[in-house]
Motif scaffolding. Structure first.
Motif, PDB file in Angstrom:
ATOM      1  N   ASP A 278      46.039 103.492  52.182  1.00 34.19           N
ATOM      2  CA  ASP A 278      45.929 104.269  50.948  1.00 34.19           C
ATOM      3  C   ASP A 278      45.095 103.565  49.885  1.00 34.19           C
ATOM      4  O   ASP A 278      44.873 104.111  48.801  1.00 34.19           O
ATOM      5  CB  ASP A 278      47.320 104.551  50.376  1.00 34.19           C
ATOM      6  CG  ASP A 278      48.133 103.283  50.150  1.00 34.19           C
ATOM      7  OD1 ASP A 278      47.876 102.278  50.854  1.00 34.19           O
ATOM      8  OD2 ASP A 278      49.016 103.290  49.274  1.00 34.19           O
ATOM      9  N   ILE A 279      44.611 102.356  50.178  1.00 29.95           N
ATOM     10  CA  ILE A 279      43.803 101.577  49.224  1.00 29.95           C
ATOM     11  C   ILE A 279      42.395 101.428  49.792  1.00 29.95           C
ATOM     12  O   ILE A 279      42.232 100.963  50.934  1.00 29.95           O
ATOM     13  CB  ILE A 279      44.397 100.169  48.991  1.00 29.95           C
ATOM     14  CG1 ILE A 279      45.870 100.261  48.572  1.00 29.95           C
ATOM     15  CG2 ILE A 279      43.582  99.405  47.949  1.00 29.95           C
ATOM     16  CD1 ILE A 279      46.107 101.009  47.299  1.00 29.95           C
ATOM     17  N   PRO A 280      41.340 101.794  49.065  1.00 27.08           N
ATOM     18  CA  PRO A 280      39.978 101.604  49.584  1.00 27.08           C
ATOM     19  C   PRO A 280      39.660 100.119  49.766  1.00 27.08           C
ATOM     20  O   PRO A 280      39.815  99.330  48.835  1.00 27.08           O
ATOM     21  CB  PRO A 280      39.084 102.249  48.520  1.00 27.08           C
ATOM     22  CG  PRO A 280      39.919 102.309  47.289  1.00 27.08           C
ATOM     23  CD  PRO A 280      41.345 102.438  47.738  1.00 27.08           C
ATOM     24  N   THR A 281      39.250  99.776  50.972  1.00 28.02           N
ATOM     25  CA  THR A 281      38.908  98.394  51.305  1.00 28.02           C
ATOM     26  C   THR A 281      37.437  98.321  51.680  1.00 28.02           C
ATOM     27  O   THR A 281      36.938  99.131  52.464  1.00 28.02           O
ATOM     28  CB  THR A 281      39.776  97.888  52.470  1.00 28.02           C
ATOM     29  OG1 THR A 281      41.151  97.890  52.065  1.00 28.02           O
ATOM     30  CG2 THR A 281      39.381  96.471  52.873  1.00 28.02           C
ATOM     31  N   VAL A 282      36.757  97.331  51.115  1.00 31.85           N
ATOM     32  CA  VAL A 282      35.314  97.165  51.293  1.00 31.85           C
ATOM     33  C   VAL A 282      35.036  95.786  51.887  1.00 31.85           C
ATOM     34  O   VAL A 282      35.678  94.802  51.513  1.00 31.85           O
ATOM     35  CB  VAL A 282      34.591  97.325  49.946  1.00 31.85           C
ATOM     36  CG1 VAL A 282      33.143  96.861  50.026  1.00 31.85           C
ATOM     37  CG2 VAL A 282      34.663  98.774  49.481  1.00 31.85           C
ATOM     38  N   LEU A 283      34.090  95.727  52.805  1.00 30.64           N
ATOM     39  CA  LEU A 283      33.629  94.451  53.350  1.00 30.64           C
ATOM     40  C   LEU A 283      32.355  94.046  52.626  1.00 30.64           C
ATOM     41  O   LEU A 283      31.385  94.804  52.588  1.00 30.64           O
ATOM     42  CB  LEU A 283      33.350  94.567  54.851  1.00 30.64           C
ATOM     43  CG  LEU A 283      32.713  93.341  55.526  1.00 30.64           C
ATOM     44  CD1 LEU A 283      33.619  92.113  55.402  1.00 30.64           C
ATOM     45  CD2 LEU A 283      32.399  93.645  56.989  1.00 30.64           C
ATOM     46  N   TYR A 284      32.349  92.859  52.047  1.00 29.57           N
ATOM     47  CA  TYR A 284      31.196  92.322  51.317  1.00 29.57           C
ATOM     48  C   TYR A 284      30.525  91.295  52.230  1.00 29.57           C
ATOM     49  O   TYR A 284      31.036  90.208  52.437  1.00 29.57           O
ATOM     50  CB  TYR A 284      31.686  91.666  50.023  1.00 29.57           C
ATOM     51  CG  TYR A 284      30.655  91.496  48.922  1.00 29.57           C
ATOM     52  CD1 TYR A 284      29.478  90.786  49.134  1.00 29.57           C
ATOM     53  CD2 TYR A 284      30.893  92.014  47.648  1.00 29.57           C
ATOM     54  CE1 TYR A 284      28.551  90.623  48.118  1.00 29.57           C
ATOM     55  CE2 TYR A 284      29.970  91.854  46.618  1.00 29.57           C
ATOM     56  CZ  TYR A 284      28.810  91.158  46.860  1.00 29.57           C
ATOM     57  OH  TYR A 284      27.894  90.981  45.842  1.00 29.57           O
ATOM     58  N   ARG A 285      29.365  91.663  52.777  1.00 30.92           N
ATOM     59  CA  ARG A 285      28.658  90.802  53.728  1.00 30.92           C
ATOM     60  C   ARG A 285      27.636  89.938  53.000  1.00 30.92           C
ATOM     61  O   ARG A 285      26.763  90.451  52.298  1.00 30.92           O
ATOM     62  CB  ARG A 285      27.926  91.656  54.771  1.00 30.92           C
ATOM     63  CG  ARG A 285      28.806  92.432  55.724  1.00 30.92           C
ATOM     64  CD  ARG A 285      29.459  91.581  56.780  1.00 30.92           C
ATOM     65  NE  ARG A 285      28.535  90.701  57.476  1.00 30.92           N
ATOM     66  CZ  ARG A 285      28.655  90.363  58.763  1.00 30.92           C
ATOM     67  NH1 ARG A 285      29.621  90.888  59.495  1.00 30.92           N
ATOM     68  NH2 ARG A 285      27.818  89.531  59.328  1.00 30.92           N
ATOM     69  N   HIS A 286      27.725  88.633  53.197  1.00 34.48           N
ATOM     70  CA  HIS A 286      26.773  87.704  52.590  1.00 34.48           C
ATOM     71  C   HIS A 286      25.651  87.333  53.555  1.00 34.48           C
ATOM     72  O   HIS A 286      24.795  86.520  53.217  1.00 34.48           O
ATOM     73  CB  HIS A 286      27.503  86.449  52.102  1.00 34.48           C
ATOM     74  CG  HIS A 286      28.417  86.719  50.951  1.00 34.48           C
ATOM     75  ND1 HIS A 286      28.060  86.492  49.635  1.00 34.48           N
ATOM     76  CD2 HIS A 286      29.671  87.233  50.911  1.00 34.48           C
ATOM     77  CE1 HIS A 286      29.061  86.841  48.842  1.00 34.48           C
ATOM     78  NE2 HIS A 286      30.040  87.290  49.587  1.00 34.48           N
ATOM     79  N   ASN A 287      25.680  87.907  54.737  1.00 29.83           N
ATOM     80  CA  ASN A 287      24.566  87.748  55.666  1.00 29.83           C
ATOM     81  C   ASN A 287      24.386  89.065  56.417  1.00 29.83           C
ATOM     82  O   ASN A 287      25.097  90.029  56.170  1.00 29.83           O
ATOM     83  CB  ASN A 287      24.797  86.572  56.623  1.00 29.83           C
ATOM     84  CG  ASN A 287      26.060  86.733  57.451  1.00 29.83           C
ATOM     85  OD1 ASN A 287      26.727  87.761  57.397  1.00 29.83           O
ATOM     86  ND2 ASN A 287      26.401  85.715  58.225  1.00 29.83           N
TER      87      ASN A 287
END
Length: 342
Positions: free
Chosen positions: A80-89
């Motif tokens: 129920d919570i939006p989850t984002v992946l932050y890619r540094h490569n």
């Protein structure tokens, strides 16, 4: 990566309502609200500890930096919570249709993916078209103040700072340097090589031709950021000869901020990092790198102008306030999109 997280959080309008969850062990968490979890070699156990910390806090939005396996697990556990992946490569390109389908399935629970430049975001969209609409880009920031030094006050020093692996072009630079040092006896070189414990076996043979120059060539491994900063503040020239498509090129931005004139391959996101204020080398060969170094050594006025323009550019374009505002706006759009009915 940590420097980016700190800079973005410090400048964010949501700083006071942001919680950072990280491994225990750091000496200084800075002025941030931090909760630590005990690290573990068991990926599932570490992820579970992070999920437990997040559930206790009940966030509106979760952003997972770099951990491509943890992010989908967190997204599934907190659906129920939006989850984002932050890619540094960059995300590896799929070699087969089956591999593409596996990545599509892995990232499906995510509300979005953030990349550190348009270059890697656009390539991801090409490689994984089913996920293209969820891919976003926010360039890395830099707080210029602690890096800044007068470009006119420089040692005759050439600096390379980066990981000791083939993609960074260290071998090409090591092939170019002997001729430059022979022609320029007053100049020195400092190589700041990270991840030496992982890549030293590959890098060491490439350094052998430089041993003839004795103390004129310093090789420093796994140095703290303070040494990197001091080296770039002293250097007249910084070389970023990456042979791969750099996701962004923070090493170039740091060199500009410190006031060095930058020689760059311009690969990938490096042109976004430097704009028109680097001396670009194309084709990328030892001979071309040597010619570029010679050109800046022989022309102090050009070198100083390039350094000043590059420093001013990153101070104007890559500010934490600007990038944090872009990221804040993106986060709000994702949260609002998750709250809207399909």
């Amino acid at each position: 990566m940590e420097a980016v997280v700190r800079a973005m959080t410090q400048a964010s309008a949501d700083r006071d309502t942001t919680l950072i969850v990280c491994d225990a062990g750091a000496d200084d968490h800075g002025p941030f609200d931090v909760r630590t979890v005990q690290p573990s070699r068991l990926r599932w156990l570490r992820t579970w500890r992070v999920i437990r910390a997040l559930r206790d806090w009940a966030p509106d939005y979760v952003e997972v930096h770099q951990h491509a396996h943890s992010a989908p697990a967190i997204a599934r556990a907190m659906a129920d919570i939006p989850t984002v992946l932050y890619r540094h490569n960059a995300t590896p390109a799929p070699k087969t249709a089956r591999q593409r389908a596996r990545y599509d399935a892995r990232y499906r629970p995510l509300a979005g993916l953030v990349f550190v430049s348009d270059v890697v975001r656009d390539q991801f969209a090409i490689d994984y078209p089913a996920l293209a609409e969820r891919a976003h880009a926010v360039l890395n920031p830099i707080d210029v103040a602690p890096w800044s030094a007068d470009p006119a006050v420089r040692a005759p020093l050439i600096v390379f700072s980066g990981r000791a692996l083939p993609e960074k072009g260290l071998d090409l630079l090591c092939q170019a340097l002997p001729a430059v040092l022979e022609r320029r006896p007053d100049w020195r070189v400092r190589l700041l090589l990270n991840d030496w414990h992982m890549h030293g076996a590959w890098a060491a043979p490439h350094l052998v031709p430089l041993q003839q120059f004795g103390a004129r060539v310093e090789v420093l491994t796994n140095q703290p950021m303070s040494v990197v900063r001091q080296s770039l503040q002293a250097a007249a020239i910084a070389v970023v000869p990456s042979v791969w498509q750099e996701p962004f090129g923070l090493s170039a931005v740091e060199a500009h901020a410190a006031g060095a004139a930058v020689i760059s391959s311009g690969r990938g996101g490096l042109r976004l990092a430097s704009g028109p204020h680097a001396l670009y080398v194309d084709p990328l060969t030892p001979e071309a790198l040597g010619e570029a170094m010679d050109a800046l050594i022989a022309d102090p006025a050009r070198r100083l102008a390039l350094a000043r323009e590059g420093q001013a550019y990153v101070a104007r374009e890559h500010t934490p306030a600007r990038r944090a505002a872009e990221l804040d706006a993106l986060r709000r759009r994702i949260v609002e999109g998750a709250a809207s009915p399909p």
